[in-house]
Design a protein around this motif. Structure first.
Motif, PDB file in Angstrom:
ATOM      1  N   PHE A 106     -40.117 -16.240  33.829  1.00 26.07           N
ATOM      2  CA  PHE A 106     -39.893 -16.764  35.222  1.00 26.07           C
ATOM      3  C   PHE A 106     -38.950 -17.966  35.239  1.00 26.07           C
ATOM      4  O   PHE A 106     -38.376 -18.474  34.259  1.00 26.07           O
ATOM      5  N   ASP A 107     -38.406 -18.363  36.552  1.00 27.09           N
ATOM      6  CA  ASP A 107     -37.620 -19.325  36.791  1.00 27.09           C
ATOM      7  C   ASP A 107     -38.340 -20.573  36.704  1.00 27.09           C
ATOM      8  O   ASP A 107     -37.331 -21.557  36.137  1.00 27.09           O
ATOM      9  N   MET A 108     -39.461 -20.753  36.807  1.00 24.46           N
ATOM     10  CA  MET A 108     -40.054 -22.103  36.862  1.00 24.46           C
ATOM     11  C   MET A 108     -41.572 -22.063  36.714  1.00 24.46           C
ATOM     12  O   MET A 108     -42.050 -20.962  37.089  1.00 24.46           O
ATOM     13  N   VAL A 109     -42.235 -23.292  36.260  1.00 22.81           N
ATOM     14  CA  VAL A 109     -43.649 -23.072  36.313  1.00 22.81           C
ATOM     15  C   VAL A 109     -43.932 -24.284  36.973  1.00 22.81           C
ATOM     16  O   VAL A 109     -43.596 -25.477  37.033  1.00 22.81           O
ATOM     17  N   ILE A 110     -44.893 -24.031  37.800  1.00 23.13           N
ATOM     18  CA  ILE A 110     -45.730 -25.163  38.439  1.00 23.13           C
ATOM     19  C   ILE A 110     -47.136 -24.979  38.462  1.00 23.13           C
ATOM     20  O   ILE A 110     -47.675 -23.851  38.727  1.00 23.13           O
ATOM     21  N   ALA A 111     -48.049 -25.865  37.836  1.00 18.46           N
ATOM     22  CA  ALA A 111     -49.423 -25.558  37.459  1.00 18.46           C
ATOM     23  C   ALA A 111     -50.079 -26.953  37.234  1.00 18.46           C
ATOM     24  O   ALA A 111     -50.724 -26.989  36.386  1.00 18.46           O
ATOM     25  N   GLY A 112     -49.950 -27.905  38.018  1.00 16.69           N
ATOM     26  CA  GLY A 112     -50.536 -29.259  37.976  1.00 16.69           C
ATOM     27  C   GLY A 112     -50.087 -29.706  36.435  1.00 16.69           C
ATOM     28  O   GLY A 112     -51.004 -30.423  36.063  1.00 16.69           O
ATOM     29  N   ILE A 113     -48.690 -29.459  35.950  1.00 15.17           N
ATOM     30  CA  ILE A 113     -48.617 -29.781  34.605  1.00 15.17           C
ATOM     31  C   ILE A 113     -47.621 -31.133  34.710  1.00 15.17           C
ATOM     32  O   ILE A 113     -47.020 -31.317  35.481  1.00 15.17           O
ATOM     33  N   THR A 114     -47.614 -31.875  33.412  1.00 15.51           N
ATOM     34  CA  THR A 114     -46.878 -33.099  33.369  1.00 15.51           C
ATOM     35  C   THR A 114     -46.307 -32.776  32.081  1.00 15.51           C
ATOM     36  O   THR A 114     -46.676 -32.056  31.208  1.00 15.51           O
ATOM     37  N   SER A 115     -45.130 -33.738  31.934  1.00 12.90           N
ATOM     38  CA  SER A 115     -44.419 -33.665  30.589  1.00 12.90           C
ATOM     39  C   SER A 115     -44.942 -34.530  29.519  1.00 12.90           C
ATOM     40  O   SER A 115     -45.725 -35.496  29.945  1.00 12.90           O
ATOM     41  N   ASN A 116     -44.716 -34.172  28.268  1.00  9.61           N
ATOM     42  CA  ASN A 116     -44.872 -35.069  27.289  1.00  9.61           C
ATOM     43  C   ASN A 116     -43.943 -34.799  26.248  1.00  9.61           C
ATOM     44  O   ASN A 116     -42.985 -33.654  26.617  1.00  9.61           O
ATOM     45  N   GLU A 117     -43.682 -35.468  25.160  1.00  9.40           N
ATOM     46  CA  GLU A 117     -42.553 -35.316  24.210  1.00  9.40           C
ATOM     47  C   GLU A 117     -42.417 -33.664  23.725  1.00  9.40           C
ATOM     48  O   GLU A 117     -41.521 -33.452  23.658  1.00  9.40           O
ATOM     49  N   GLU A 118     -43.682 -33.441  23.457  1.00 14.43           N
ATOM     50  CA  GLU A 118     -43.695 -32.098  22.589  1.00 14.43           C
ATOM     51  C   GLU A 118     -43.322 -31.002  23.800  1.00 14.43           C
ATOM     52  O   GLU A 118     -42.353 -30.153  23.558  1.00 14.43           O
TER      53      GLU A 118
END
Ligand code: ARG
Length: 273
Positions: A106-118
């Motif tokens: 897919f083009d993007m993910v939106i899922a209450g997600i946050t970034s981290n280094e991994e």
């Protein structure tokens, strides 16, 4: 009613912070680019999510039809509208989302997600659109049992596999006391059945379940977080799309549109009284 007000208050507070921190957002690129052109040529923006997380994304029935709604989905719809294309939602288990994105599903993910280094090693992230925070969800009879982080040690904690909240559950409850399940609704059932003592989830999901289910309560034990806030993920190196997304997010934040999406999602989740 009291509970709903509490949610709106928590939301408004956190929202103000998010709006301030997004000042550096870029406007959508004025020149057209290949990735954007491709999405436009396809006529659709394909978005991956894990629709088990009210009010971020969840299933509901609209006119007798199963539909995926939530304020993340409203944001995705706004991005699709801005591009002038249809929105196509792909629903899958959270722990497969970023891998599937990296594979180009897919083009993007939106899922209450946050970034981290991994995660940043595998995908790129947009600017944050809302401040993130974890709360714990307990049964009403245990509402006074957990007051500090120390009280969580050895408690049987549940969390969604592949999430940052799962790692936190391991950190505070302990590895042996943590149960990971891939669907949030299964975690809720285990909690209600007394098989788990508490769940680690994102704050709005905790507040929503606590408001909708009479037997559940939200508890804030001040779980520390170094998260930047909720972000949209795109394929690594897809700067064109990420800049376009940042432009739309900046516009939505400036117009206080996301606040309206949250209220609508809360109503759809059953918090309309
Ligand atoms: N915020 C957490 C994370 O980024 C959990 C997100 C879960 N989202 C979902 N749609 N189930 O890891």
């Amino acid at each position: 009613m009291k509970k709903v007000l509490a949610i709106l208050l928590a939301m408004a507070m956190l929202f103000g912070m998010a709006a301030c921190s997004s000042g550096g957002s870029t406007e959508p690129a004025a020149d057209s680019s290949s990735v954007i052109d491709e999405i436009k040529a396809n006529g659709k923006l394909t978005v991956g999510t894990s629709a088990d997380y009210p009010p971020y994304e969840f299933h509901t029935e609209i006119d007798g039809k199963d539909t995926i709604v939530g304020f993340d989905m409203a944001i995705a719809q706004a991005i699709a509208d801005d591009l002038g294309v249809d929105l196509e939602i792909v629903d899958m288990s959270f722990d497969n989302l970023l891998m599937s994105l990296a594979n180009g599903e897919f083009d993007m993910v939106i899922a209450g997600i946050t970034s981290n280094e991994e995660r940043k090693k595998a995908v790129d992230f947009s600017d944050p659109y809302l401040v993130s925070k974890s709360l714990i969800l307990v049964t009403s009879e245990n509402a006074d049992k957990y007051k500090t982080l120390d009280d969580l040690k050895g408690a049987k904690g549940g969390a969604q596999t592949g999430t940052i909240t799962y790692d936190r559950c391991v950190l505070y409850c302990g590895e042996e006391s943590t149960v990971g399940l891939s669907k949030v609704q299964d975690l809720i059932m285990e909690l209600q059945a007394g098989k788990l003592d508490l769940l680690f989830l994102d704050y709005m999901t905790v507040l929503t379940y606590a408001a909708v289910k009479d037997d559940l309560e939200a508890v804030d034990v001040n779980i520390p977080s170094d998260e930047e806030g909720y972000q949209i993920a795109v394929q690594k190196g897809n700067t064109e799309l990420v800049e376009y997304i940042n432009g739309v997010l900046a516009k939505l934040l400036a117009e206080n549109a996301i606040e309206g999406y949250i209220v609508e999602a809360q109503q759809q989740a059953g918090l309309d009284e």
